[in-house]
Design a protein around this motif. Structure first.
Motif, mmCIF file in Angstrom:
data_model
loop_
_atom_site.group_PDB
_atom_site.id
_atom_site.type_symbol
_atom_site.label_atom_id
_atom_site.label_comp_id
_atom_site.label_asym_id
_atom_site.label_seq_id
_atom_site.Cartn_x
_atom_site.Cartn_y
_atom_site.Cartn_z
ATOM 1 N N GLY A 26 0.828 -1.214 0.000
ATOM 2 C CA GLY A 26 0.000 0.000 0.000
ATOM 3 C C GLY A 26 0.858 1.257 0.000
ATOM 4 O O GLY A 26 1.945 1.280 -0.577
ATOM 5 N N GLU A 27 0.363 2.270 0.695
ATOM 6 C CA GLU A 27 1.021 3.592 0.655
ATOM 7 C C GLU A 27 2.498 3.523 1.048
ATOM 8 O O GLU A 27 3.338 4.218 0.465
ATOM 9 C CB GLU A 27 0.303 4.569 1.603
ATOM 10 N N THR A 28 2.814 2.666 2.032
ATOM 11 C CA THR A 28 4.214 2.613 2.491
ATOM 12 C C THR A 28 5.123 2.162 1.356
ATOM 13 O O THR A 28 6.183 2.750 1.108
ATOM 14 C CB THR A 28 4.359 1.650 3.692
ATOM 15 N N ALA A 29 4.692 1.105 0.665
ATOM 16 C CA ALA A 29 5.510 0.601 -0.451
ATOM 17 C C ALA A 29 5.579 1.642 -1.567
ATOM 18 O O ALA A 29 6.665 1.907 -2.115
ATOM 19 C CB ALA A 29 4.931 -0.712 -0.970
ATOM 20 N N ILE A 30 4.441 2.239 -1.886
ATOM 21 C CA ILE A 30 4.410 3.239 -2.972
ATOM 22 C C ILE A 30 5.381 4.386 -2.643
ATOM 23 O O ILE A 30 6.210 4.787 -3.466
ATOM 24 C CB ILE A 30 2.976 3.797 -3.163
ATOM 25 N N ASN A 52 3.904 -7.477 -1.163
ATOM 26 C CA ASN A 52 3.763 -6.030 -1.384
ATOM 27 C C ASN A 52 3.982 -5.664 -2.852
ATOM 28 O O ASN A 52 4.232 -4.502 -3.166
ATOM 29 C CB ASN A 52 4.733 -5.256 -0.484
ATOM 30 N N GLU A 53 3.863 -6.673 -3.741
ATOM 31 C CA GLU A 53 4.181 -6.374 -5.145
ATOM 32 C C GLU A 53 3.154 -5.444 -5.778
ATOM 33 O O GLU A 53 3.480 -4.720 -6.721
ATOM 34 C CB GLU A 53 4.352 -7.675 -5.948
ATOM 35 N N VAL A 54 1.923 -5.422 -5.240
ATOM 36 C CA VAL A 54 0.925 -4.489 -5.789
ATOM 37 C C VAL A 54 1.375 -3.048 -5.501
ATOM 38 O O VAL A 54 1.407 -2.196 -6.401
ATOM 39 C CB VAL A 54 -0.478 -4.785 -5.217
ATOM 40 N N GLY A 55 1.770 -2.785 -4.261
ATOM 41 C CA GLY A 55 2.233 -1.440 -3.888
ATOM 42 C C GLY A 55 3.525 -1.075 -4.597
ATOM 43 O O GLY A 55 3.700 0.053 -5.084
ATOM 44 N N VAL A 56 4.435 -2.033 -4.675
ATOM 45 C CA VAL A 56 5.708 -1.783 -5.376
ATOM 46 C C VAL A 56 5.408 -1.437 -6.840
ATOM 47 O O VAL A 56 5.967 -0.482 -7.399
ATOM 48 C CB VAL A 56 6.647 -3.013 -5.260
ATOM 49 N N PHE A 90 4.855 -16.795 -12.036
ATOM 50 C CA PHE A 90 5.480 -15.668 -12.729
ATOM 51 C C PHE A 90 4.402 -14.716 -13.263
ATOM 52 O O PHE A 90 4.516 -13.491 -13.125
ATOM 53 C CB PHE A 90 6.370 -16.166 -13.877
ATOM 54 N N GLU A 91 3.340 -15.284 -13.877
ATOM 55 C CA GLU A 91 2.261 -14.438 -14.413
ATOM 56 C C GLU A 91 1.608 -13.619 -13.299
ATOM 57 O O GLU A 91 1.282 -12.449 -13.483
ATOM 58 C CB GLU A 91 1.204 -15.295 -15.134
ATOM 59 N N GLN A 92 1.426 -14.240 -12.137
ATOM 60 C CA GLN A 92 0.813 -13.535 -11.005
ATOM 61 C C GLN A 92 1.689 -12.350 -10.576
ATOM 62 O O GLN A 92 1.200 -11.240 -10.363
ATOM 63 C CB GLN A 92 0.635 -14.515 -9.827
ATOM 64 N N THR A 93 2.988 -12.594 -10.492
ATOM 65 C CA THR A 93 3.917 -11.529 -10.099
ATOM 66 C C THR A 93 3.893 -10.383 -11.108
ATOM 67 O O THR A 93 3.847 -9.205 -10.751
ATOM 68 C CB THR A 93 5.346 -12.126 -9.951
ATOM 69 N N LEU A 94 3.886 -10.756 -12.387
ATOM 70 C CA LEU A 94 3.863 -9.736 -13.435
ATOM 71 C C LEU A 94 2.585 -8.885 -13.329
ATOM 72 O O LEU A 94 2.628 -7.662 -13.442
ATOM 73 C CB LEU A 94 3.928 -10.450 -14.790
ATOM 74 N N ASN A 95 1.452 -9.567 -13.081
ATOM 75 C CA ASN A 95 0.178 -8.865 -12.910
ATOM 76 C C ASN A 95 0.223 -7.945 -11.706
ATOM 77 O O ASN A 95 -0.183 -6.784 -11.785
ATOM 78 C CB ASN A 95 -0.961 -9.874 -12.652
ATOM 79 N N ASP A 96 0.707 -8.476 -10.586
ATOM 80 C CA ASP A 96 0.734 -7.667 -9.364
ATOM 81 C C ASP A 96 1.605 -6.430 -9.554
ATOM 82 O O ASP A 96 1.279 -5.344 -9.098
ATOM 83 C CB ASP A 96 1.277 -8.504 -8.190
ATOM 84 N N LEU A 97 2.725 -6.602 -10.243
ATOM 85 C CA LEU A 97 3.641 -5.481 -10.460
ATOM 86 C C LEU A 97 3.177 -4.561 -11.600
ATOM 87 O O LEU A 97 3.765 -3.502 -11.821
ATOM 88 C CB LEU A 97 5.056 -6.005 -10.775
ATOM 89 N N GLN A 98 2.138 -4.999 -12.325
ATOM 90 C CA GLN A 98 1.633 -4.262 -13.511
ATOM 91 C C GLN A 98 2.744 -4.030 -14.534
ATOM 92 O O GLN A 98 2.888 -2.944 -15.091
ATOM 93 C CB GLN A 98 1.038 -2.913 -13.113
ATOM 94 N N LEU A 99 3.520 -5.076 -14.782
ATOM 95 C CA LEU A 99 4.605 -4.970 -15.755
ATOM 96 C C LEU A 99 4.381 -5.976 -16.881
ATOM 97 O O LEU A 99 3.626 -6.939 -16.723
ATOM 98 C CB LEU A 99 5.950 -5.270 -15.077
ATOM 99 N N ASP A 100 5.053 -5.758 -18.014
ATOM 100 C CA ASP A 100 4.944 -6.781 -19.061
ATOM 101 C C ASP A 100 6.244 -7.566 -19.251
ATOM 102 O O ASP A 100 6.300 -8.475 -20.065
ATOM 103 C CB ASP A 100 4.385 -6.229 -20.378
ATOM 104 N N TYR A 101 7.277 -7.229 -18.494
ATOM 105 C CA TYR A 101 8.462 -8.090 -18.425
ATOM 106 C C TYR A 101 9.202 -7.797 -17.123
ATOM 107 O O TYR A 101 8.995 -6.750 -16.504
ATOM 108 C CB TYR A 101 9.400 -7.865 -19.627
ATOM 109 N N LEU A 102 10.040 -8.733 -16.716
ATOM 110 C CA LEU A 102 10.927 -8.516 -15.570
ATOM 111 C C LEU A 102 12.353 -8.438 -16.072
ATOM 112 O O LEU A 102 12.708 -9.100 -17.054
ATOM 113 C CB LEU A 102 10.861 -9.685 -14.582
#
Ligand code: A2P
Length: 280
Positions: A26-30, A52-56, A90-102
């Protein structure tokens, strides 16, 4: 002192990564990510198990720096080992981070012999999935975390791609010399987690004396010392002035005598998490 290390596949990795372990979501990570980017960090070290990957990801999205100028790492958690589950996690992490690659994806801990009779196969199957994701362009580099030389040796027997990185606990008082030497010999960059010993080395009298001499904080000494030993440190903080302080390490050099003194410190700040015996 270079601002980058070169990985064994030719890719540059910024020489200090911003740690996010125990950073609340959440806010702390952001806010932590924003403070890190403002201080100059371009390398963020995340993991699914940090929850905390959503906040990150929100922090990365809102930081104003183009994606290609950032280096983002995540790690596969232990419950997701194996070919199919690695692909899914991996797909879950990518979704949580809102990224299309790592930029980098690591096996967080090796399956160990105490927990799994088939530990070698399990690690190799996980690795096979990571190799596939890299070949598809979804990850630029792949690596391991907490692998000791015998775990790496077993992995290398079947691997097509040599890990680019091995991330291990590394701080004054706990230097894992054998593992570091093995990685360097095999052209694997060593990243250091908890470079401040989770804050526990900061009151060490020897380190305080050295820090005073350079007019730097003990945290800055720990980070600079790791860099001079060619280890890539991943300091974690949620406190803006500390985040900034931990990046201000490129304007001084620790003398070789002081490096030796720090290298010889023993048994401070160690987490006690042994990859061969952990039960998680
Ligand atoms: P906080 O996040 O509340 O600022 P490590 O990276 O070795 O795991 O250490 C992380 C711990 O050290 C956290 O508790 C963090 O606290 C603290 N820390 C990080 N940077 C500094 C610093 N420059 N001075 C003092 N404590 C710090």
């Amino acid at each position: 002192m270079n601002n980058f290390f070169k990985l064994n596949n030719g890719i540059n990795i910024p020489s200090i990564g911003f740690g996010t372990w125990q950073t609340p979501d959440g806010e702390t990570a952001i806010n932590a990510i924003k403070a890190a980017i403002e201080s100059g960090y371009r390398h963020i070290d995340a993991a699914a198990v940090y929850k905390n990957e959503v906040g990150v990801g929100e922090g990365i999205k809102g930081c104003g720096i183009p994606r290609e100028e950032l280096f983002v790492t995540s790690k596969l958690w232990n419950t997701e080992r194996g070919y199919e589950s690695t692909l899914k996690a991996f797909e879950q992490t990518l979704n949580d981070l809102q990224l299309d690659y790592l930029d980098l994806y690591l096996i967080h801990w090796p399956a160990n012999a105490q927990q799994f009779s088939n530990w070698k196969d399990l690690n190799s199957e996980t690795w096979r999935a990571m190799e596939k994701l890299q070949s598809e362009g979804k990850i630029r580099s792949i690596g391991t975390s907490n692998f000791l030389p015998h775990h790496l040796e077993a992995l290398l027997e079947k691997a097509t791609i040599t890990p680019a990185v091995n991330q291990i606990e590394y701080h004054p008082g706990f230097t894992q010399d054998e593992c570091v030497a093995f990685c360097k010999k095999n052209n694997i960059v060593v990243q250091g987690w908890s470079p401040l010993g989770r804050g526990e080395v900061l009151d060490n009298a020897t380190l305080i004396t050295i820090a005073n001499k350079y007019n730097k904080s003990v945290a800055q000494i720990c980070i600079r010392w790791a860099l001079q030993n060619e280890i890539l440190p991943l300091p974690k903080s949620i406190t803006p002035h500390r985040i900034k302080e931990n990046f201000e390490v490129f304007d001084f050099e620790i003398s070789s005598d002081d490096m030796t003194t720090i290298n010889q410190l023993k048994n401070i700040g160690e987490s006690g998490l042994n990859p061969d015996t952990v039960t998680f």
